[in-house]
Design an enzyme around this catalytic site. Structure first.
Site, mmCIF file in Angstrom:
data_model
loop_
_atom_site.group_PDB
_atom_site.id
_atom_site.type_symbol
_atom_site.label_atom_id
_atom_site.label_comp_id
_atom_site.label_asym_id
_atom_site.label_seq_id
_atom_site.Cartn_x
_atom_site.Cartn_y
_atom_site.Cartn_z
ATOM 1 N N CYS A 142 0.823 -1.210 0.000
ATOM 2 C CA CYS A 142 0.000 0.000 0.000
ATOM 3 C C CYS A 142 0.865 1.273 0.000
ATOM 4 C CB CYS A 142 -0.996 -0.028 1.152
ATOM 5 S SG CYS A 142 -2.389 1.109 0.888
ATOM 6 N N HIS A 234 -4.265 -4.589 -0.055
ATOM 7 C CA HIS A 234 -4.023 -5.248 1.232
ATOM 8 C C HIS A 234 -4.495 -6.703 1.208
ATOM 9 C CE1 HIS A 234 -2.696 -1.855 3.713
ATOM 10 N NE2 HIS A 234 -3.583 -1.111 3.088
ATOM 11 N N GLU A 236 -3.156 -8.956 2.644
ATOM 12 C CA GLU A 236 -2.898 -9.535 3.982
ATOM 13 C C GLU A 236 -4.043 -9.284 4.957
ATOM 14 O OE1 GLU A 236 -1.842 -5.263 4.761
ATOM 15 O OE2 GLU A 236 -1.821 -6.637 3.046
#
Length: 301
Positions: A142, A234, A236
Site C-alpha cells: 500500500c 491489502h 494480507e
C-alpha cells in the site's frame, strides 16, 4: 514449516489457536537447517494486528522463517506500548550491518502527506537504500508500495477524488511471472487508500512490470530483477479489517460510504465473507519461494 518468533509475543497465542506452526528460539537452534531471515518494517499504527496478519501468511509455507520486526527511530508510535516495541522490535541502527533474505515494508495511514513531509521520510529513504545491498527481495504494501515507486523509480502518487475502499476485481497481465503462479485469471483483493499511481508511468518504466490491475488501478508491480515487489492493496487483511476501518472512520465523524463489494447485499449489518484468502497465501508463498528462498545466498558472507 514454522515461523520463528519470540516465545512471549502476543501474536503467538492467536496463531497457535489457528494451528499455524510457530517455533520459538529454543527449539529453532536445535535444527540443522538454514532458515530464512525476514525483516518486517511495521509502519501501521495498530502494530499487533498487522503482526498477526503478516505472520499468518509467512507461516503457511514449507520454509522455516525467522521473523524480526523493525520500527522507526525518528517516529513515536502512539497506538502501541513502548514495552511492546522494546521487547519485540529493533531499529535500523541495530540491523544496518546485517543481511536479510527478505523484507516487508507495510503501509501507513499518511497518504495525505507528500513523501518529503513525512517525519520519518529521511530514515525510510536510508532503509530503502540499505535494502539494495542487504536484502534479497523486498515486498512493499500500500503506502509502502507508493513510497518504493517514488524513491526507487521516480513515480509519484496522486490524490483520488474519493477513497478506493472495498473488494475490487483484478486481472493478471502475465501469468508466466512466478509471483502470480497459481492465481486465477480474475481475482478479488481489498483496497483502502486515498491515493494511487498512474498505470501509464509504470508501463513506460523500463525496470518495472505491471502484473495485475483492475477497477482499483495498478495492483501488483514488480521490478524486473525481482528485487522490489509493490502491492498497492491489502491482500494480507483479515475478513473483518475493512469493517473495523469503516467503523473507526464513522466514529471519527468522517463521511464515508461502506466498503464496496464487501458486505453481503451491501448491508453493513451483515457479516462480510472473505473472498481473497487463497490468493493472499499464494502471493506470500510464491514470494518466499521464488524471490527469496531460491535467490538468496546460503551464506551472505
Amino acid at each position: 514449516m514454522p515461523i520463528n518468533i519470540p516465545k512471549e509475543m502476543p501474536a503467538r497465542e492467536i496463531l497457535e489457536k489457528e494451528k499455524i506452526f510457530v517455533m520459538d528460539e529454543e527449539r529453532a537452534i536445535t535444527q540443522d537447517i538454514r532458515p530464512l531471515n525476514i525483516l518486517i518494517l511495521n509502519l501501521m499504527p495498530e502494530k499487533q494486528k498487522t503482526e498477526v496478519h503478516l505472520l499468518r501468511l509467512l507461516g503457511n509455507t514449507p520454509l522455516q522463517v525467522n521473523v524480526s520486526f523493525l520500527h522507526m527511530e525518528t517516529h513515536e508510535s502512539k497506538n502501541v506500548s513502548k514495552s511492546h516495541l522494546d521487547q519485540f522490535y529493533t531499529t535500523y541502527s541495530d540491523v544496518k550491518d546485517k543481511y536479510f533474505d527478505g523484507m516487508i515494508i507495510t503501509g501507513a495511514p499518511i497518504e495525505h502527506l507528500q513523501f518529503e513531509d513525512v517525519n520519518y521520510w529521511e530514515e525510510l529513504k536510508k532503509i530503502m537504500e540499505w535494502t539494495k545491498t542487504r536484502v534479497t527481495s523486498v515486498m512493499h504494501i500500500c503506502w509502502g508500495a507508493q513510497a518504493a515507486l517514488f524513491y526507487h523509480y521516480g513515480i509519484d502518487k496522486f490524490k483520488l477524488s474519493e477513497k478506493v475502499f472495498g473488494i475490487f476485481p483484478h486481472q493478471i497481465s502475465d501469468r508466466t511471472i512466478k509471483l502470480v503462479r497459481g492465481f486465477d485469471d480474475h481475482f478479488p483483493a481489498p483496497h483502502s487508500r486515498y491515493t494511487s499511481v498512474h498505470e501509464d508511468e509504470i508501463l513506460a518504466h523500463p525496470e518495472l512490470t505491471l502484473l495485475s490491475s483492475g477497477d482499483a488501478g495498478p495492483f501488483i508491480i514488480t521490478s524486473k530483477d525481482g528485487k522490489n515487489i509493490m502491492i498497492t492493496g491489502h491482500l494480507e487483511y483479515e475478513t473483518t479489517t475493512l469493517n473495523e476501518e469503516y467503523q473507526r472512520d464513522l466514529e471519527k465523524g468522517i463521511t464515508i460510504a461502506p466498503p464496496e463489494n464487501y458486505f453481503p447485499n451491501d448491508d453493513p449489518s451483515e457479516k462480510p465473507v472473505n473472498s481473497w484468502r487463497s490468493h493472499s497465501h499464494l502471493l506470500f508463498s510464491n514470494w518466499l519461494n521464488y524471490y527469496v528462498y531460491q535467490q538468496t545466498p546460503f551464506d551472505w558472507k
